[in-house]
Design a protein around this motif. Structure first.
Motif, PDB file in Angstrom:
ATOM      1  N   VAL A 331       3.355  -6.445  -2.654  1.00  0.00           N
ATOM      2  CA  VAL A 331       3.450  -5.179  -2.140  1.00  0.00           C
ATOM      3  C   VAL A 331       2.369  -4.418  -3.097  1.00  0.00           C
ATOM      4  O   VAL A 331       2.607  -4.418  -4.054  1.00  0.00           O
ATOM      5  N   LYS A 332       1.671  -3.555  -2.312  1.00  0.00           N
ATOM      6  CA  LYS A 332       0.689  -2.705  -2.957  1.00  0.00           C
ATOM      7  C   LYS A 332       0.938  -1.368  -2.600  1.00  0.00           C
ATOM      8  O   LYS A 332       1.010  -1.179  -1.367  1.00  0.00           O
ATOM      9  N   ALA A 333       1.210  -0.392  -3.713  1.00  0.00           N
ATOM     10  CA  ALA A 333       1.628   1.053  -3.163  1.00  0.00           C
ATOM     11  C   ALA A 333       0.808   1.902  -4.054  1.00  0.00           C
ATOM     12  O   ALA A 333       0.285   1.612  -5.207  1.00  0.00           O
ATOM     13  N   ARG A 334       0.067   2.993  -3.367  1.00  0.00           N
ATOM     14  CA  ARG A 334      -0.545   3.832  -3.954  1.00  0.00           C
ATOM     15  C   ARG A 334      -0.399   5.302  -3.455  1.00  0.00           C
ATOM     16  O   ARG A 334      -0.194   5.389  -2.231  1.00  0.00           O
ATOM     17  N   GLY A 335       0.254   6.108  -4.479  1.00  0.00           N
ATOM     18  CA  GLY A 335       0.671   7.514  -4.005  1.00  0.00           C
ATOM     19  C   GLY A 335       1.970   7.596  -3.224  1.00  0.00           C
ATOM     20  O   GLY A 335       2.244   8.689  -2.781  1.00  0.00           O
ATOM     21  N   VAL A 336       2.747   6.704  -3.621  1.00  0.00           N
ATOM     22  CA  VAL A 336       4.166   6.675  -3.086  1.00  0.00           C
ATOM     23  C   VAL A 336       5.067   6.348  -4.180  1.00  0.00           C
ATOM     24  O   VAL A 336       4.664   5.824  -5.138  1.00  0.00           O
ATOM     25  N   ALA A 337       6.299   6.691  -3.948  1.00  0.00           N
ATOM     26  CA  ALA A 337       7.367   6.630  -4.913  1.00  0.00           C
ATOM     27  C   ALA A 337       7.998   5.020  -4.860  1.00  0.00           C
ATOM     28  O   ALA A 337       8.484   4.895  -5.967  1.00  0.00           O
ATOM     29  N   GLU A 338       7.588   4.564  -3.992  1.00  0.00           N
ATOM     30  CA  GLU A 338       8.439   2.926  -3.775  1.00  0.00           C
ATOM     31  C   GLU A 338       8.184   2.167  -4.976  1.00  0.00           C
ATOM     32  O   GLU A 338       6.909   2.215  -5.326  1.00  0.00           O
ATOM     33  N   ASN A 339       8.883   1.226  -5.540  1.00  0.00           N
ATOM     34  CA  ASN A 339       8.639   0.357  -6.524  1.00  0.00           C
ATOM     35  C   ASN A 339       8.179  -0.891  -5.865  1.00  0.00           C
ATOM     36  O   ASN A 339       8.901  -1.565  -5.091  1.00  0.00           O
ATOM     37  N   PRO A 340       7.039  -1.651  -5.896  1.00  0.00           N
ATOM     38  CA  PRO A 340       6.582  -2.602  -5.235  1.00  0.00           C
ATOM     39  C   PRO A 340       7.505  -3.864  -5.563  1.00  0.00           C
ATOM     40  O   PRO A 340       7.995  -4.787  -4.552  1.00  0.00           O
ATOM     41  N   TRP A 358       1.285  -2.756   2.507  1.00  0.00           N
ATOM     42  CA  TRP A 358       0.616  -1.916   1.604  1.00  0.00           C
ATOM     43  C   TRP A 358       1.285  -0.689   1.971  1.00  0.00           C
ATOM     44  O   TRP A 358       1.497  -0.301   3.473  1.00  0.00           O
ATOM     45  N   LEU A 359       1.485   0.217   0.971  1.00  0.00           N
ATOM     46  CA  LEU A 359       2.040   1.512   1.551  1.00  0.00           C
ATOM     47  C   LEU A 359       0.937   2.626   0.502  1.00  0.00           C
ATOM     48  O   LEU A 359       0.543   2.373  -0.552  1.00  0.00           O
ATOM     49  N   GLY A 360       0.841   3.664   1.611  1.00  0.00           N
ATOM     50  CA  GLY A 360       0.006   4.594   0.921  1.00  0.00           C
ATOM     51  C   GLY A 360       0.135   5.790   1.582  1.00  0.00           C
ATOM     52  O   GLY A 360       1.157   6.258   2.322  1.00  0.00           O
ATOM     53  N   ARG A 361      -0.659   7.071   1.303  1.00  0.00           N
ATOM     54  CA  ARG A 361      -0.292   8.323   1.991  1.00  0.00           C
ATOM     55  C   ARG A 361      -1.576   8.919   2.731  1.00  0.00           C
ATOM     56  O   ARG A 361      -2.724   8.670   2.042  1.00  0.00           O
ATOM     57  N   LEU A 362      -1.261   9.188   3.806  1.00  0.00           N
ATOM     58  CA  LEU A 362      -2.327  10.097   4.696  1.00  0.00           C
ATOM     59  C   LEU A 362      -1.675  11.543   4.749  1.00  0.00           C
ATOM     60  O   LEU A 362      -1.143  11.694   5.486  1.00  0.00           O
ATOM     61  N   GLY A 363      -2.244  12.453   3.733  1.00  0.00           N
ATOM     62  CA  GLY A 363      -1.776  13.861   4.127  1.00  0.00           C
ATOM     63  C   GLY A 363      -0.633  13.735   3.465  1.00  0.00           C
ATOM     64  O   GLY A 363       0.002  13.349   2.427  1.00  0.00           O
TER      65      GLY A 363
END
Length: 375
Positions: A331-340, A358-363
């Motif tokens: 799991v790859k996370a960027r800009g989110v609170a979740e723990n990979p 992959w978890l990230g943020r758009l706006g």
């Protein structure tokens, strides 16, 4: 007094015995005299061996703030330093004593005159102009790590004086440390086992030695990322920070995540420009693109083909993964609170086919993406 000294020595012996497994995992096989604090600051063996290559050919090396001498042991084992005179210095008498014993046990010292250990304050030393130095300032205050060089011990004025006096030098810094770019120096961020281990400041003859070893130009005042991976040659990427990169509002054919050393060096945008990529959602997001050769960046980044893209919703993701008989092996996370790591455990029972999540943020909204190996 003798009773107190005996008690202190007994505590050191017990701590050393308790930490042997950790010491061997970090420093390599052997018997190591260590403390918990010294071991935390010690350089991992692959990084120490890499730095030893950058000192190759030096006739006299000073390992300053040597701690338990993990670096010095690696230097003395290096073929290019077989005839080098080594002086290891630490102001803490316990560290100096441990360093001397570790060098005897693990340093492959060929002659008693080859290495000396001094208990002294490096700020009072007079370094010969012909010498090359390795300096590992104390970056901890109790259990807390210090990232500002002005908070290091010795302070940065002393570091500057030592660097100006020597033929060449290496200074070990925290990955997040900020120092002013210098026209005669180069900064490397070194990763090993997918983790950034240190930022390394190079100066003088060491810059030229590093260029020869890496086969890569290290411009004065520049910065680079070096990725160590087992017995393979180091992978290198360099460039200028803070370049302008196009922003994408949805992923292209591929998602890309540069190695952590590239990100720590502030070279994510430079990496994007060099490979024709855009940032997904902004400068802190993942990279994405369509016309990509995944093999060209395999050693420098994770690059995988997008198989699914949608909203990040735990219940819907779980249902989707079960329908696809998939689980995230990474799991790859960027800009989110979740723990990979937590998400890997949570979704492991959803299926049998591995993929990357992959978890990230758009706006203001979070997204999720599923990718597979692009090869």
């Amino acid at each position: 007094m003798r009773s107190q000294l005996g008690t202190e020595m007994a505590a050191v012996v017990l701590e050393t015995a308790r930490l042997q497994a950790k010491a061997i995992a970090k420093l390599g096989s052997g018997t190591w005299w260590v403390t918990e604090r010294a071991l935390q600051q010690a350089t991992t063996r692959p990084v120490a061996e890499f730095k030893a290559r950058l000192l190759s050919g030096a006739s006299e090396v000073f390992d300053l703030c040597c701690g338990i001498a993990g670096d010095a042991c690696a230097f003395l084992r290096a073929p290019g330093l077989a005839d080098t005179s080594m002086t290891a210095v630490d102001r803490d008498p316990v560290m100096a004593a441990m360093a001397a014993e570790n060098l005897r046990l693990n340093g492959n010292v060929s002659a008693a005159s080859q290495v000396r250990v001094r208990c002294d304050d490096v700020g009072r030393l007079s370094i010969p102009s012909s010498a090359t130095i390795h300096l590992d300032p104390d970056r901890r205050q109790g259990s807390a790590r210090k990232t500002r060089p002005d908070d290091y011990s010795p302070d940065w004025d002393v570091v500057e004086r030592l660097l100006e006096a020597c033929r060449g030098g290496i200074v070990k810094l925290a990955p997040a440390a900020t120092v002013q770019d210098h026209p005669l120096r180069h900064r490397l961020w070194i990763s090993s086992a997918k983790s950034v281990r240190e930022q390394t400041l190079l100066t003088g003859d060491v810059v030229s030695a590093a260029e020869r070893d890496l086969g890569w130009e290290l411009p004065p005042g520049g910065r680079s990322a070096v990725l160590l991976s087992g017995t393979a040659p180091p992978a290198v990427f360099g460039g200028q920070p803070d370049l302008d990169v196009d922003v994408a509002d949805q992923p292209g054919r591929y998602l890309v995540d540069p190695d952590a050393a590239i990100r720590a060096a502030g070279l994510t945008q430079a990496f994007a420009v060099s490979h024709g990529l855009r940032t997904l959602g902004g400068p802190s997001g993942f990279l994405t693109g369509d016309a990509i050769d995944p093999a060209a960046m395999r050693t420098l980044a994770v690059c995988e083909a997008v198989d699914w893209f949608g909203a990040c919703d735990d219940r819907k993701l779980r249902k989707l993964l079960r329908a696809r008989n998939e689980y995230p092996e990474r799991v790859k996370a960027r800009g989110v609170a979740e723990n990979p790591n937590e998400l890997e455990r949570r979704y492991r029972s959803c299926g049998d086919r591995p993929m990357t999540l992959w978890l990230g943020r758009l706006g203001r909204r979070q997204y999720a993406a599923i990718t597979r190996d692009a090869s």
